[in-house]
Design an enzyme around this catalytic site. Structure first.
Site: not given
Ligand code: AHR
Length: 681
Positions: A68, A399
């Site tokens: 990410e 999420e």
């Molecule tokens: O990994 C960091 C964050 O944690 C991600 O963006 C999210 O999916 C989760 O809440």
């Protein structure tokens, strides 16, 4: 007051006790280990591996990575561009830039917006030169937390420009922390017709290594000079691709041999609101036409503001697919489900307007796999990859939770399955591995016969120890599980005090034996987040930490790597007194066969303060080799961490032990993770 989960109880600690948190957490970890070990570790207990009782296959995707763009993961991270705000599109267009010298007149440096003619990259910089000599006016770029420059390495400079009249000269200088020149070049910009943009490129070599460099561009000449996409890349990128990725960071991923790569998020897929969601179509094609957006992590945490965090998309979906191919990982793109982050605006697209979102998903499959005669397959081919990327799965939503998610997910699922029946969809189970949101989604998703359910767990190390048997009771022939994001938190979620220490890593190793024992149900798992810049992070803990010149794996990284490199092909039982090892006597274990190499692979995690010896009997094989290889990851200090200065303080060590017959006698050090490989003859 702060509520803190300890063992099986919930206790309340006063706020002023927070400063003693580290002490308490270590103490409580020990207490839990003592309870679990029944105070005294059982010595010489016999373990049995039933090598002829295969319980199921280990998927090739089992252990993967989740990328990410958080913590300067992309811009300032794996995307090797050194110039920050190269196209003046940040909210503050001159952020990262400083004007050098003294412009003669107000407005000699002007940011112009040409939105009507170039909506993807509207701004450029107009500099009015008035017979300027070298050293009179220029620009300095500070880089992403400075620039890491390497001696004798060549750097590629390029600029888009237009200029009428006599040629302009750009005097380029790399500057170290003492303002000394450590690399320079002169680039001449021949005149253009003043309308069309041209690109001029030139390389030069650095004369010194410098972790805190910056870059000067002095201008010599006369007249109006328009500039955009001012870029500086090192040439030692991954696979030496011009404009490519930081090789040291990608190498750490490649070394893990990940089964999949999930990208590009995480919450950035959702965006603060729908206008700021990640849209893959805006990340492909010519780099200078990809519109920038603000990175959601720019402003997410008041305690870790990062006002210069944007997504330029030099790294877009084509590059992610290419990366997956390079490192032999299955691509797992995550798409927005028509919902913005529910921790932020929680905006949703009306159901009757969801069409474009669903079309994005269908088009992505065509972009990845379609024949070059298809609309999107053609675009892939034009970008240099006529062969398909062989995409087999995608996630719809990150999420997301609630009935609003299920309503939207059903529309995506129907459309994707109608067009691509064998394509697999990864579905969100929300933010937590338990609770109302989870229970609701878990039921709904199983009623839908969902392919894969993505579970996230950011929990204390104790939770990981207690949940090593989580999947033992899950239904076997139903929806599969993806542990899409997990990391043991030495303090608590989003605390800046979380450390990637050995305590967290060994707890994850123990938990992962439970995932492996249940690999017939759990088909994929990935730690989160993946990367963090030591001077630009928002979230800790993270698997790999970097500065501008170095990258190192945490103890957690080595745990992930050992599982991945030793994933085997088939699950077999490893038992003590007829039971799986999921924490009794402080020992966690799993075993697999590797049918490709004809080996039995055993993983043992000793989370106790004591060393222990075990006799492992391998049943169901004719004969074993006369030696076994052992890889041990261990530290006596559960607070030990790796760092830029000591990147391998906690890292695996290999050894070989002799065998007699079908027994392996092994001594397991305190707080250790051991992998044994032995060949069946
Ligand atoms: O990994 C960091 C964050 O944690 C991600 O963006 C999210 O999916 C989760 O809440």
């Amino acid at each position: 007051m702060i509520h803190k989960t300890v063992g099986f109880k919930q206790i309340t600690v006063k706020k002023n006790a927070v400063k003693n948190m580290k002490y308490y957490s270590v103490l409580l970890f020990f207490c839990l280990l003592l309870i679990q070990s029944g105070i005294k570790a059982q010595e010489n207990q016999k373990l049995i591996v039933k090598a002829n009782q295969v319980k199921g296959a280990v998927q090739s995707t089992m252990w993967g990575v989740f990328f990410e763009d958080i913590n300067l993961g992309a811009d300032g991270g794996i995307y090797a561009e050194l110039i920050k705000n190269r196209s003046f599109e940040f909210f503050r267009p001159m952020m990262g830039w400083r004007v050098l010298g003294k412009p003669a007149t107000e407005g000699d440096f002007l940011v112009i917006n040409r939105k009507e003619t170039n909506s993807g990259n509207p701004r450029f910089l107009r500099v009015t030169l008035r017979n300027n000599e070298k050293g009179s006016v220029g620009l300095n770029n500070e880089g992403f937390r400075s620039m890491g420059i390497k001696k004798d390495l060549r750097y590629d400079f390029s600029v888009m420009y237009r200029h009428q009249g006599s040629p302009v000269k750009l005097h380029l200088e790399l500057i170290n922390g003492k303002n000394e020149i450590i690399g320079s070049n002169i680039v001449t910009l021949p005149a253009t017709n003043g309308e069309e943009w041209k690109t001029q490129a030139s390389g030069f070599t650095a004369t010194a290594t410098e972790p805190k460099a910056s870059f000067n561009i002095w201008m010599e000449g006369d007249g109006i000079l328009d500039m955009d996409m001012i870029s500086l890349f090192p040439t030692d990128t991954w696979k030496n691709r011009p404009g490519g990725m930081r090789a040291d960071m990608i190498q750490l991923l490649a070394d893990m041999k990940p089964g999949f790569i999930r990208f590009p998020g995480g919450c950035i897929v959702e965006g603060f609101d729908l206008s700021q969601r990640y849209q893959w179509k805006k990340t492909i094609g010519p780099v200078d036409e990809r519109p920038l957006i603000i990175n959601r992590w720019n402003f997410e945490f008041a305690h870790r503001p990062t006002p210069d965090y944007f997504q330029t998309f030099g790294l877009g979906f084509f590059e992610y697919f290419q990366l997956a191919e390079d490192i032999g990982a299955e691509p797992l793109p995550i798409l927005n489900a028509g919902m913005a982050c529910q921790f932020n605006s929680a905006e949703v697209v009306p159901l009757e307007q969801i069409g474009p979102y669903v079309q994005d998903a269908l088009d992505l499959i065509e972009f990845a796999n379609g024949d070059v005669s298809t609309t999107w397959g053609k675009k892939r081919a034009e970008m240099g990859h006529p062969a398909p990327f062989n995409l087999k799965m995608m996630g719809v939503g990150n999420e997301n939770w609630g009935p609003q998610y299920i309503e939207r997910l059903k529309i995506f699922t129907q459309a994707i399955k109608a067009k691509y029946p064998g394509f697999r969809i990864v579905n969100s189970s929300g933010t937590d591995p338990s609770g109302d949101r989870y229970d609701y989604l878990n039921k709904e998703l199983r009623d839908m016969n969902a392919d894969i359910i993505d579970e996230h767990y950011y929990r204390r190390p104790e939770w990981f120890l207690q949940n090593a048997n989580r999947y033992d009771s899950f239904p076997r022939n139903a929806s599969k599980i993806f542990g899409g994001e997990y990391a043991a938190q030495s303090d608590k979620t989003v605390s800046v005090n979380n450390k990637n220490n050995w305590q967290t890593a060994i707890a994850e190793a123990a938990f992962m034996t439970g995932l492996e024992r249940n690999a017939d149900v759990v088909v994929m798992a990935s730690y989160a987040p993946l990367f963090a810049h030591v001077d630009g992070w928002q979230w800790t803990p993270d698997l790999i930490w970097v500065d501008n010149l170095n990258a190192y794996g945490t103890p957690n990284y080595y745990v992930q790597k050992l599982f991945s490199l030793n994933k085997g092909t088939d699950i077999v039982p490893i038992l003590a007194d007829g039971k799986s090892l999921a924490g009794a006597d402080s020992l966690y274990a799993s075993a697999v066969l590797d049918k490709k190499t004809n080996e039995v692979v055993i993983k043992l995690v000793n989370v106790s303060v004591k060393s222990m010896t075990r006799e492992i009997n391998i049943e169901g094989v004719k004969k074993l080799d006369t030696k076994a290889s052992l890889t041990v990851l261990h530290s006596d200090d559960i607070n030990e961490v790796n760092s830029i200065e000591a990147p391998k303080a906690v890292s695996p060590a290999d050894q070989s032990i002799p065998l007699k017959g079908k027994k392996i006698n092994v001594s397991l050090e305190p707080y250790s993770f051991t992998v044994i490989r032995v060949r069946a003859l």
